[in-house]
Design an enzyme around this catalytic site. Sequence first.
Site, PDB file in Angstrom:
ATOM      1  N   GLY A  25       0.768  -1.241   0.000  1.00 25.20           N
ATOM      2  CA  GLY A  25       0.000   0.000   0.000  1.00 25.20           C
ATOM      3  C   GLY A  25       0.798   1.290   0.000  1.00 25.20           C
ATOM      4  O   GLY A  25       0.330   2.307   0.519  1.00 25.20           O
ATOM      5  N   SER A  26       1.958   1.299  -0.674  1.00 25.88           N
ATOM      6  CA  SER A  26       2.719   2.563  -0.667  1.00 25.88           C
ATOM      7  C   SER A  26       2.041   3.632  -1.544  1.00 25.88           C
ATOM      8  O   SER A  26       2.086   4.824  -1.214  1.00 25.88           O
ATOM      9  CB  SER A  26       4.183   2.353  -1.084  1.00 25.88           C
ATOM     10  OG  SER A  26       4.294   2.103  -2.458  1.00 25.88           O
ATOM     11  N   ASN A  27       1.407   3.219  -2.627  1.00 25.54           N
ATOM     12  CA  ASN A  27       0.675   4.213  -3.441  1.00 25.54           C
ATOM     13  C   ASN A  27      -0.550   4.715  -2.685  1.00 25.54           C
ATOM     14  O   ASN A  27      -0.872   5.904  -2.723  1.00 25.54           O
ATOM     15  CB  ASN A  27       0.277   3.614  -4.794  1.00 25.54           C
ATOM     16  CG  ASN A  27       1.417   3.647  -5.783  1.00 25.54           C
ATOM     17  OD1 ASN A  27       1.781   4.713  -6.273  1.00 25.54           O
ATOM     18  ND2 ASN A  27       2.009   2.494  -6.052  1.00 25.54           N
ATOM     19  N   GLN A  62       8.690   7.236  -8.524  1.00 23.71           N
ATOM     20  CA  GLN A  62       7.958   8.126  -9.438  1.00 23.71           C
ATOM     21  C   GLN A  62       6.450   7.885  -9.381  1.00 23.71           C
ATOM     22  O   GLN A  62       5.651   8.781  -9.647  1.00 23.71           O
ATOM     23  CB  GLN A  62       8.450   7.934 -10.883  1.00 23.71           C
ATOM     24  CG  GLN A  62       9.920   8.246 -11.066  1.00 23.71           C
ATOM     25  CD  GLN A  62      10.263   9.657 -10.612  1.00 23.71           C
ATOM     26  OE1 GLN A  62       9.503  10.598 -10.829  1.00 23.71           O
ATOM     27  NE2 GLN A  62      11.400   9.797  -9.940  1.00 23.71           N
ATOM     28  N   HIS A  92       0.136   1.525 -12.983  1.00 23.39           N
ATOM     29  CA  HIS A  92       0.848   0.346 -13.482  1.00 23.39           C
ATOM     30  C   HIS A  92       2.317   0.720 -13.707  1.00 23.39           C
ATOM     31  O   HIS A  92       2.600   1.787 -14.263  1.00 23.39           O
ATOM     32  CB  HIS A  92       0.203  -0.134 -14.785  1.00 23.39           C
ATOM     33  CG  HIS A  92       0.864  -1.353 -15.331  1.00 23.39           C
ATOM     34  ND1 HIS A  92       0.672  -2.606 -14.792  1.00 23.39           N
ATOM     35  CD2 HIS A  92       1.753  -1.516 -16.342  1.00 23.39           C
ATOM     36  CE1 HIS A  92       1.414  -3.483 -15.451  1.00 23.39           C
ATOM     37  NE2 HIS A  92       2.077  -2.851 -16.402  1.00 23.39           N
ATOM     38  N   ASP A  94      -4.844  -3.800 -17.543  1.00 23.72           N
ATOM     39  CA  ASP A  94      -3.927  -2.670 -17.755  1.00 23.72           C
ATOM     40  C   ASP A  94      -4.196  -1.963 -19.088  1.00 23.72           C
ATOM     41  O   ASP A  94      -3.291  -1.709 -19.883  1.00 23.72           O
ATOM     42  CB  ASP A  94      -2.462  -3.145 -17.659  1.00 23.72           C
ATOM     43  CG  ASP A  94      -2.174  -3.756 -16.296  1.00 23.72           C
ATOM     44  OD1 ASP A  94      -2.745  -3.265 -15.300  1.00 23.72           O
ATOM     45  OD2 ASP A  94      -1.404  -4.724 -16.221  1.00 23.72           O
ATOM     46  N   MET A 101      -4.575  -6.670  -6.863  1.00 23.28           N
ATOM     47  CA  MET A 101      -4.091  -7.703  -7.775  1.00 23.28           C
ATOM     48  C   MET A 101      -5.204  -8.567  -8.371  1.00 23.28           C
ATOM     49  O   MET A 101      -5.015  -9.747  -8.601  1.00 23.28           O
ATOM     50  CB  MET A 101      -3.070  -8.593  -7.038  1.00 23.28           C
ATOM     51  CG  MET A 101      -1.859  -7.833  -6.542  1.00 23.28           C
ATOM     52  SD  MET A 101      -0.989  -6.963  -7.860  1.00 23.28           S
ATOM     53  CE  MET A 101      -0.211  -8.346  -8.674  1.00 23.28           C
ATOM     54  N   ASN A 140      -6.179   3.231 -12.182  1.00 25.59           N
ATOM     55  CA  ASN A 140      -5.166   2.277 -11.726  1.00 25.59           C
ATOM     56  C   ASN A 140      -3.790   2.857 -11.997  1.00 25.59           C
ATOM     57  O   ASN A 140      -3.631   3.711 -12.865  1.00 25.59           O
ATOM     58  CB  ASN A 140      -5.323   0.963 -12.510  1.00 25.59           C
ATOM     59  CG  ASN A 140      -4.310  -0.097 -12.110  1.00 25.59           C
ATOM     60  OD1 ASN A 140      -4.037  -0.293 -10.924  1.00 25.59           O
ATOM     61  ND2 ASN A 140      -3.737  -0.784 -13.086  1.00 25.59           N
TER      62      ASN A 140
HETATM   63  C1  GRF Z   1       2.992  -0.773  -7.788  1.00 29.71           C
HETATM   64  O1  GRF Z   1       4.180  -1.010  -8.477  1.00 29.71           O
HETATM   65  C2  GRF Z   1       1.849  -0.501  -8.748  1.00 29.71           C
HETATM   66  O2  GRF Z   1       2.262   0.184  -9.899  1.00 29.71           O
HETATM   67  C3  GRF Z   1       1.394  -1.891  -9.106  1.00 29.71           C
HETATM   68  O3  GRF Z   1       1.500  -2.629  -7.915  1.00 29.71           O
HETATM   69  C4  GRF Z   1       2.501  -2.034  -7.072  1.00 29.71           C
HETATM   70  C5  GRF Z   1       1.818  -1.704  -5.780  1.00 29.71           C
HETATM   71  O4  GRF Z   1       2.709  -1.211  -4.815  1.00 29.71           O
HETATM   72  N1  GRF Z   1       0.060  -1.870  -9.659  1.00 29.71           N
HETATM   73  P1  GRF Z   1       2.136  -0.540  -3.493  1.00 29.71           P
HETATM   74  O5  GRF Z   1       1.246  -1.605  -2.825  1.00 29.71           O
HETATM   75  O6  GRF Z   1       1.363   0.666  -3.879  1.00 29.71           O
HETATM   76  O7  GRF Z   1       3.340  -0.235  -2.674  1.00 29.71           O
END
Ligand code: GRF
Length: 195
Positions: A11-13, A172, A108, A144, A89, A106
Amino acid sequence: MKIGILISGRGSNMTALVDAMQSGEIPGAEAVVVISDKADAGGLKKAIERGVETVVVERAGRTRVEHDAEIISELEKRGVELVCLAGYMRLLSPLFVEAFPGRIVNIHPSLLPAFPGLDAQRQAIVAGAESSGCTVHFVDELLDHGEIILQKEVAVLEGDTPETLSARILEQEHGLYVAAIKKLAAKFAERSDKA
Ligand code: GRF
């Protein structure tokens, strides 16, 4: 704009988006729920720490459509207007896509349409690409796929491994996702002003 974020992992995003919304960096946007299809997703704890409600809807014992229907209901209950997939996922069913038309995005880790699917960073290295990057796009029923909102290029360096390239792309991703949601939130505010 009420935002629901779907995760399956660290969950970093999601964290980048929630932090940006909570600090006022994305005017008019509020993260109202984080939903995971995995009870052990590391991101759940990070959402709780930030005071965002979390819900787990596990896949086990449910068909894809039942699973999606349950998630849709959790999102609708909270009045979610935009769904952000952040390391979620699972491919969404048409039922899900139709429930939020033009309202699911989303991120990617490649410059789509290049390298869709799993292990996009490894795919870029194996293909000998000189650059890759990340893409924020609208979601449709295909993997995607869907209209691109923003992209950021990242060079593939000599000696890069999937891990080193993933780490540079991830750096990024966070800023790109925030910028994309900022753009959508501004559009949304414009539309509600006119309505
Ligand atoms: C990221 O690389 C995103 O682009 C892909 O899955 C990864 C998720 O990473 N869809 P996080 O859980 O957000 O750290």
